[in-house]
Motif scaffolding. Sequence first.
Motif, mmCIF file in Angstrom:
data_model
loop_
_atom_site.group_PDB
_atom_site.id
_atom_site.type_symbol
_atom_site.label_atom_id
_atom_site.label_comp_id
_atom_site.label_asym_id
_atom_site.label_seq_id
_atom_site.Cartn_x
_atom_site.Cartn_y
_atom_site.Cartn_z
ATOM 1 N N TRP A 276 -3.452 34.537 -11.168
ATOM 2 C CA TRP A 276 -4.164 33.587 -10.319
ATOM 3 C C TRP A 276 -3.600 33.674 -8.910
ATOM 4 O O TRP A 276 -2.397 33.575 -8.706
ATOM 5 C CB TRP A 276 -3.993 32.169 -10.838
ATOM 6 N N GLU A 277 -4.501 33.822 -7.938
ATOM 7 C CA GLU A 277 -4.028 33.915 -6.562
ATOM 8 C C GLU A 277 -5.098 33.394 -5.616
ATOM 9 O O GLU A 277 -6.239 33.840 -5.699
ATOM 10 C CB GLU A 277 -3.716 35.362 -6.224
ATOM 11 N N PRO A 278 -4.847 32.565 -4.672
ATOM 12 C CA PRO A 278 -3.681 31.678 -4.633
ATOM 13 C C PRO A 278 -3.979 30.401 -5.415
ATOM 14 O O PRO A 278 -5.134 30.024 -5.549
ATOM 15 C CB PRO A 278 -3.539 31.366 -3.149
ATOM 16 N N VAL A 279 -2.984 29.761 -5.902
ATOM 17 C CA VAL A 279 -3.143 28.473 -6.573
ATOM 18 C C VAL A 279 -2.256 27.460 -5.856
ATOM 19 O O VAL A 279 -1.152 27.790 -5.441
ATOM 20 C CB VAL A 279 -2.781 28.534 -8.078
ATOM 21 N N PRO A 280 -2.752 26.254 -5.677
ATOM 22 C CA PRO A 280 -1.942 25.255 -4.977
ATOM 23 C C PRO A 280 -0.733 24.798 -5.793
ATOM 24 O O PRO A 280 0.256 24.339 -5.236
ATOM 25 C CB PRO A 280 -2.910 24.105 -4.747
ATOM 26 N N GLY A 281 -0.812 24.958 -7.088
ATOM 27 C CA GLY A 281 0.292 24.588 -7.969
ATOM 28 C C GLY A 281 -0.061 24.990 -9.383
ATOM 29 O O GLY A 281 -1.222 25.261 -9.686
ATOM 30 N N SER B 63 -2.815 28.611 -21.677
ATOM 31 C CA SER B 63 -1.712 29.180 -20.915
ATOM 32 C C SER B 63 -1.561 28.366 -19.647
ATOM 33 O O SER B 63 -2.314 27.430 -19.394
ATOM 34 C CB SER B 63 -1.992 30.650 -20.598
ATOM 35 N N SER B 64 -0.592 28.724 -18.846
ATOM 36 C CA SER B 64 -0.341 28.033 -17.597
ATOM 37 C C SER B 64 -0.507 28.997 -16.440
ATOM 38 O O SER B 64 0.009 30.112 -16.478
ATOM 39 C CB SER B 64 1.073 27.454 -17.599
ATOM 40 N N ALA B 65 -1.236 28.579 -15.422
ATOM 41 C CA ALA B 65 -1.480 29.414 -14.249
ATOM 42 C C ALA B 65 -0.385 29.207 -13.222
ATOM 43 O O ALA B 65 0.074 28.097 -13.000
ATOM 44 C CB ALA B 65 -2.829 29.074 -13.636
ATOM 45 N N SER B 66 0.025 30.284 -12.619
ATOM 46 C CA SER B 66 1.012 30.239 -11.553
ATOM 47 C C SER B 66 0.845 31.515 -10.737
ATOM 48 O O SER B 66 -0.117 32.243 -10.901
ATOM 49 C CB SER B 66 2.426 30.128 -12.122
ATOM 50 N N TYR B 67 1.787 31.813 -9.889
ATOM 51 C CA TYR B 67 1.728 33.041 -9.100
ATOM 52 C C TYR B 67 2.188 34.256 -9.894
ATOM 53 O O TYR B 67 2.183 35.362 -9.402
ATOM 54 C CB TYR B 67 2.592 32.907 -7.854
ATOM 55 N N PHE B 68 2.587 34.071 -11.138
ATOM 56 C CA PHE B 68 3.111 35.162 -11.949
ATOM 57 C C PHE B 68 2.062 35.636 -12.943
ATOM 58 O O PHE B 68 1.227 34.877 -13.408
ATOM 59 C CB PHE B 68 4.372 34.714 -12.681
ATOM 60 N N GLU B 69 2.123 36.912 -13.289
ATOM 61 C CA GLU B 69 1.203 37.472 -14.272
ATOM 62 C C GLU B 69 1.461 36.860 -15.642
ATOM 63 O O GLU B 69 2.595 36.599 -16.010
ATOM 64 C CB GLU B 69 1.384 38.979 -14.370
ATOM 65 N N THR B 70 0.388 36.652 -16.391
ATOM 66 C CA THR B 70 0.489 36.144 -17.747
ATOM 67 C C THR B 70 -0.335 37.038 -18.656
ATOM 68 O O THR B 70 -1.547 37.155 -18.478
ATOM 69 C CB THR B 70 -0.048 34.701 -17.842
ATOM 70 N N ALA B 71 0.302 37.697 -19.605
ATOM 71 C CA ALA B 71 -0.422 38.507 -20.579
ATOM 72 C C ALA B 71 -0.950 37.573 -21.653
ATOM 73 O O ALA B 71 -0.179 36.880 -22.310
ATOM 74 C CB ALA B 71 0.487 39.556 -21.189
ATOM 75 N N VAL B 72 -2.279 37.508 -21.815
ATOM 76 C CA VAL B 72 -2.841 36.564 -22.764
ATOM 77 C C VAL B 72 -3.422 37.220 -24.016
ATOM 78 O O VAL B 72 -3.520 36.575 -25.044
ATOM 79 C CB VAL B 72 -3.922 35.674 -22.104
ATOM 80 N N VAL C 45 -12.841 31.525 -19.373
ATOM 81 C CA VAL C 45 -11.644 30.813 -18.937
ATOM 82 C C VAL C 45 -12.079 29.469 -18.367
ATOM 83 O O VAL C 45 -13.038 29.394 -17.606
ATOM 84 C CB VAL C 45 -10.885 31.614 -17.852
ATOM 85 N N SER C 46 -11.368 28.408 -18.734
ATOM 86 C CA SER C 46 -11.683 27.079 -18.232
ATOM 87 C C SER C 46 -10.386 26.345 -17.912
ATOM 88 O O SER C 46 -9.484 26.259 -18.754
ATOM 89 C CB SER C 46 -12.478 26.295 -19.281
ATOM 90 N N SER C 47 -10.296 25.832 -16.694
ATOM 91 C CA SER C 47 -9.095 25.087 -16.319
ATOM 92 C C SER C 47 -9.069 23.757 -17.065
ATOM 93 O O SER C 47 -10.108 23.162 -17.341
ATOM 94 C CB SER C 47 -9.064 24.833 -14.811
ATOM 95 N N LEU C 48 -7.882 23.310 -17.409
ATOM 96 C CA LEU C 48 -7.719 22.022 -18.073
ATOM 97 C C LEU C 48 -7.376 20.988 -17.004
ATOM 98 O O LEU C 48 -6.324 20.365 -17.017
ATOM 99 C CB LEU C 48 -6.644 22.115 -19.155
ATOM 100 N N THR C 49 -8.277 20.860 -16.048
ATOM 101 C CA THR C 49 -8.110 19.947 -14.920
ATOM 102 C C THR C 49 -9.327 19.030 -14.856
ATOM 103 O O THR C 49 -10.310 19.226 -15.572
ATOM 104 C CB THR C 49 -8.003 20.732 -13.599
ATOM 105 N N ASN C 50 -9.265 18.054 -14.013
ATOM 106 C CA ASN C 50 -10.392 17.155 -13.824
ATOM 107 C C ASN C 50 -10.781 17.160 -12.363
ATOM 108 O O ASN C 50 -10.019 16.664 -11.539
ATOM 109 C CB ASN C 50 -10.021 15.746 -14.278
#
Length: 72
Positions: free
Chosen positions: A5-10, A33-42, A56-61
């Motif tokens: 993910w790039e860029p993400v605010p947090g 999984s959790s999104a950040s600036y680092f790669e995540t193998a899913v 893919v769906s964010s678990l945000t509101n």
Amino acid sequence: FIVYWEPVPGPFNYAWSVYNMTSGKVLLASGTSSASYFETAVYTYPLGISHLRIEVSSLTNPAVTDSLNYDV
């Protein structure tokens, strides 16, 4: 599949699903999984599948959803 993910605010959590689309929509794997600036193998898909769909769906509101189709 590696998610980056790039860029993400947090960092935030998201859900993912991988489908075999070769003969209908068959769920192969899913998880969170959790999104950040680092790669995540899913997920590493099995050989012999030629059409994949990743959702893919964010678990945000509010939630943000996207999907990608791959022919391999």
